[in-house]
Design an enzyme around this catalytic site. Structure first.
Site, PDB file in Angstrom:
ATOM      1  N   TYR A   1       0.733  -1.116   0.015  1.00  0.00           N
ATOM      2  CA  TYR A   1      -0.048  -0.082   0.095  1.00  0.00           C
ATOM      3  C   TYR A   1       0.735   1.163  -0.034  1.00  0.00           C
ATOM      4  CZ  TYR A   1      -3.793   3.087   1.150  1.00  0.00           C
ATOM      5  OH  TYR A   1      -4.850   4.086   0.982  1.00  0.00           O
TER       6      TYR A   1
ATOM      7  N   LYS B   1       1.032   4.014  -2.932  1.00  0.00           N
ATOM      8  CA  LYS B   1       0.814   5.653  -2.895  1.00  0.00           C
ATOM      9  C   LYS B   1       1.937   6.541  -3.011  1.00  0.00           C
ATOM     10  CE  LYS B   1      -3.443   5.201  -1.893  1.00  0.00           C
ATOM     11  NZ  LYS B   1      -4.502   5.585  -2.774  1.00  0.00           N
TER      12      LYS B   1
END
Length: 246
Positions: free
Chosen positions: A151, A155
């Site tokens: 994750y 990002k």
């Protein structure tokens, strides 16, 4: 500060729940014509019941060909404002990350943003009217978080893609920025952080001492989409109560 999107057409991905849903509804309240995109039909149906003027599009953005068919300019019409909110999160320790989870995360969080933005920005460029794109990123792009290997990586990639988009699309008066929230009190956020002990591990690192509400994020998105931020391009805006400042 009054913001109006009268005469503008907006597209919001991941609009079925949470930040995406609230953003779509807020854009309607500000006068925009809104196309809401998500892969869950039931969420779209309930959204249209709540706001009948919203145009629903049900598609899995991880499917490149299906996205092409669903979001072509001649299908959804001209788009002036784009919010790339759809995201996928599978949280595991670094040593337990699988190939499937890695691919799924990057397909939705990075590749789909690239694809949807290409489809929309090509139309913006052709019409020569400019536009605004906001990518929903995260504080996880700039800070290592336990069990967030993939994750965080997606990002981080999204933030850099935002900057390059701003560089290349700026010549066409298309502004591109990202909003980077801390934990947000969506339905899922409240569920995931309901344990006070777990919540304290994060809020203790936030100078304001609390998590973000959905409206905190939506208000930042509306500002970055609006003419009020007409000279703001290529920024990653933390909505984190000071988490990244410390």
């Amino acid at each position: 500060m009054e913001i109006s999107f009268a005469g503008k057409r907006a597209l919001v991905t991941g609009a079925g729940k949470g930040i995406g849903r609230a953003t779509a509804l807020a854009l309607v309240r500000c006068g925009a014509e809104v196309t809401a995109v998500t892969r869950t039909r039931a969420d779209l149906d309930s959204l249209v019941l709540e706001c009948p003027s919203i145009r629903p599009v049900c598609v899995d953005l991880a499917d490149w060909d299906a996205t092409d068919a669903a979001l072509r300019d001649d299908v959804v019409g001209p788009i002036d404002l784009l919010v790339n909110n759809a995201a996928y999160a599978a949280l595991h320790p670094f040593l337990e990350v699988t190939s499937e989870e890695f691919d799924r995360s990057f397909n939705v969080n990075v590749k789909a943003v690239l694809h949807v933005s290409q489809l929309v920005a090509r139309g913006m460029k052709t019409r020569e009217r400019g536009g605004a794109i906001v990518n929903i990123s995260s504080q996880a792009s700039q800070c290592a978080l336990q069990d967030h290997t993939v994750y965080c990586a997606t990002k981080g990639a999204l933030d850099m893609m935002t900057r390059v988009m701003a560089l290349e699309l700026g010549a066409h008066q298309i502004r591109v920025n990202s909003v980077n929230p801390t934990v947000v009190m969506t339905e899922m956020g409240r569920l995931g952080w309901s344990d006070p002990v777990k919540a304290q591990t994060m809020t203790s690192r936030i100078p304001l001492g609390r998590f973000a509400e959905v409206e905190d994020v939506v208000n930042s998105v509306l500002f970055l989409l609006s003419d009020k931020s007409g000279m703001t391009n290529g920024v990653t805006l933390p909505v984190d109560g000071g988490f990244l400042a410390c």
